[in-house]
Design a protein around this motif. Structure first.
Motif, PDB file in Angstrom:
ATOM      1  N   LYS A  21      30.213  27.304  41.487  1.00 26.71           N
ATOM      2  CA  LYS A  21      30.997  28.525  41.661  1.00 26.71           C
ATOM      3  C   LYS A  21      32.125  28.174  42.610  1.00 26.71           C
ATOM      4  CE  LYS A  21      30.967  33.152  43.512  1.00 26.71           C
ATOM      5  NZ  LYS A  21      31.237  33.245  44.928  1.00 26.71           N
ATOM      6  N   SER A  22      33.341  28.221  42.109  1.00 24.03           N
ATOM      7  CA  SER A  22      34.467  27.899  42.973  1.00 24.03           C
ATOM      8  C   SER A  22      34.690  29.029  43.961  1.00 24.03           C
ATOM      9  CB  SER A  22      35.738  27.651  42.144  1.00 24.03           C
ATOM     10  OG  SER A  22      36.016  28.765  41.343  1.00 24.03           O
ATOM     11  N   ASP A  23      35.173  28.664  45.117  1.00 21.55           N
ATOM     12  CA  ASP A  23      35.447  29.643  46.166  1.00 21.55           C
ATOM     13  C   ASP A  23      36.765  30.318  45.835  1.00 21.55           C
ATOM     14  OD1 ASP A  23      34.993  30.998  48.550  1.00 21.55           O
ATOM     15  OD2 ASP A  23      36.129  29.535  49.717  1.00 21.55           O
ATOM     16  N   ILE A  24      36.675  31.576  45.432  1.00 19.05           N
ATOM     17  CA  ILE A  24      37.867  32.305  45.016  1.00 19.05           C
ATOM     18  C   ILE A  24      38.365  33.156  46.176  1.00 19.05           C
ATOM     19  CG2 ILE A  24      38.764  34.050  43.434  1.00 19.05           C
ATOM     20  CD1 ILE A  24      36.559  33.119  41.473  1.00 19.05           C
ATOM     21  N   LYS A  25      39.602  32.909  46.539  1.00 14.78           N
ATOM     22  CA  LYS A  25      40.218  33.704  47.585  1.00 14.78           C
ATOM     23  C   LYS A  25      40.937  34.877  46.932  1.00 14.78           C
ATOM     24  CE  LYS A  25      43.203  33.533  51.520  1.00 14.78           C
ATOM     25  NZ  LYS A  25      44.352  33.034  52.156  1.00 14.78           N
ATOM     26  N   ILE A  26      40.702  36.049  47.458  1.00 17.20           N
ATOM     27  CA  ILE A  26      41.350  37.231  46.899  1.00 17.20           C
ATOM     28  C   ILE A  26      42.805  37.248  47.352  1.00 17.20           C
ATOM     29  CG2 ILE A  26      41.401  39.752  46.896  1.00 17.20           C
ATOM     30  CD1 ILE A  26      38.376  39.703  47.261  1.00 17.20           C
ATOM     31  N   TYR A 134      34.191  44.424  48.522  1.00 20.26           N
ATOM     32  CA  TYR A 134      35.620  44.202  48.280  1.00 20.26           C
ATOM     33  C   TYR A 134      35.829  43.256  47.101  1.00 20.26           C
ATOM     34  CZ  TYR A 134      40.457  42.728  49.153  1.00 20.26           C
ATOM     35  OH  TYR A 134      41.793  42.436  49.031  1.00 20.26           O
ATOM     36  N   GLY A 135      35.089  42.161  47.064  1.00 13.32           N
ATOM     37  CA  GLY A 135      35.219  41.203  45.966  1.00 13.32           C
ATOM     38  C   GLY A 135      34.880  41.821  44.622  1.00 13.32           C
ATOM     39  N   ARG A 136      33.825  42.623  44.585  1.00 11.88           N
ATOM     40  CA  ARG A 136      33.421  43.273  43.340  1.00 11.88           C
ATOM     41  C   ARG A 136      34.463  44.313  42.893  1.00 11.88           C
ATOM     42  NH1 ARG A 136      28.271  43.432  41.810  1.00 11.88           N
ATOM     43  NH2 ARG A 136      28.059  45.689  41.930  1.00 11.88           N
ATOM     44  N   PHE A 137      35.037  45.054  43.859  1.00  7.85           N
ATOM     45  CA  PHE A 137      36.079  46.040  43.536  1.00  7.85           C
ATOM     46  C   PHE A 137      37.306  45.316  42.976  1.00  7.85           C
ATOM     47  CE2 PHE A 137      36.710  50.624  45.020  1.00  7.85           C
ATOM     48  CZ  PHE A 137      37.670  50.910  44.055  1.00  7.85           C
ATOM     49  N   HIS A 138      37.683  44.236  43.637  1.00  4.48           N
ATOM     50  CA  HIS A 138      38.848  43.458  43.214  1.00  4.48           C
ATOM     51  C   HIS A 138      38.650  42.911  41.795  1.00  4.48           C
ATOM     52  CE1 HIS A 138      42.397  40.959  43.699  1.00  4.48           C
ATOM     53  NE2 HIS A 138      41.695  39.931  43.264  1.00  4.48           N
ATOM     54  N   LYS A 139      37.476  42.342  41.527  1.00  2.00           N
ATOM     55  CA  LYS A 139      37.186  41.819  40.191  1.00  2.00           C
ATOM     56  C   LYS A 139      37.224  42.934  39.148  1.00  2.00           C
ATOM     57  CE  LYS A 139      33.561  39.190  39.890  1.00  2.00           C
ATOM     58  NZ  LYS A 139      32.333  38.420  40.121  1.00  2.00           N
TER      59      LYS A 139
END
Length: 190
Positions: A21-26, A134-139
């Motif tokens: 799993k790559s580290d995804i920066k928002i 936040y990550g889930r909302f962004h996705k």
């Protein structure tokens, strides 16, 4: 061959295919909106909240295997239902004319920084829940699919820098063979 060394939480050796799993920066474009866009941005916010709460209910129903899992997911629902959260996002959109993405970025960045810089370990760990929400909302806003597509992960070793609490719950429920993390927190081994 890559050799990793670290601390284990169980005394067991597993073999399997690595699933990275790559580290995804928002990254968001800090965008202001026109007054005519306010209503649409507020509707997107409401729809996002409704979707995420429904998704968390689904995780609780289909993936939660312990009271701890359920507590973590319910904490994230509380974050989403917090009247102060709604008020802050409404103000950032209506008064500051920020797009929903910019308003969420502003709100969550402030909260995550606040929690990470606390001198209390319990509160510092709560930043993981805010990062996850936040990550889930962004996705969701970007229309991105879930990282896990395979139903059975029993032949995979999940490798990542860190893992969000909701993803850890799914990994365990899908019987992942092993998990290898560069970093960890108290909710990483739910």
């Amino acid at each position: 061959m890559l050799k990793l060394k670290g601390s284990g939480i169980i005394n067991k050796i597993v073999l399997g295919k690595a699933r990275l799993k790559s580290d995804i920066k928002i990254e968001i474009e800090n965008r202001n909106i026109d007054e005519t866009e306010i209503e649409n941005e507020l509707l997107r916010f409401k729809n996002g909240i409704d979707f995420l709460i429904s998704d968390l209910d689904n995780l609780i129903l289909n993936y939660s295997t312990s009271k701890t899992d359920t507590d973590i997911l319910n904490t994230q629902k509380i974050i989403l239902k917090d009247p102060e959260f709604e008020k802050k996002i409404h103000n950032l959109i209506s008064n500051d004319l920020l797009s929903l993405e910019s308003a969420l970025h502003t709100h969550f960045t402030e909260l995550i920084d606040l929690f990470e810089n606390m001198n209390n370990e319990y509160f510092a760990q709560r930043s993981a829940d805010y990062k996850d929400v936040y990550g889930r909302f962004h996705k969701h806003l970007k229309g991105e699919n879930d990282f896990l597509s395979e139903e059975n992960l029993s032949e995979y070793i999940f490798v990542a820098k860190d893992v969000e609490p909701s993803l850890m719950i799914k990994l365990i429920a899908k019987n992942v063979a092993g998990i290898c993390l560069e970093e960890s927190n108290n909710t990483a081994h739910v």
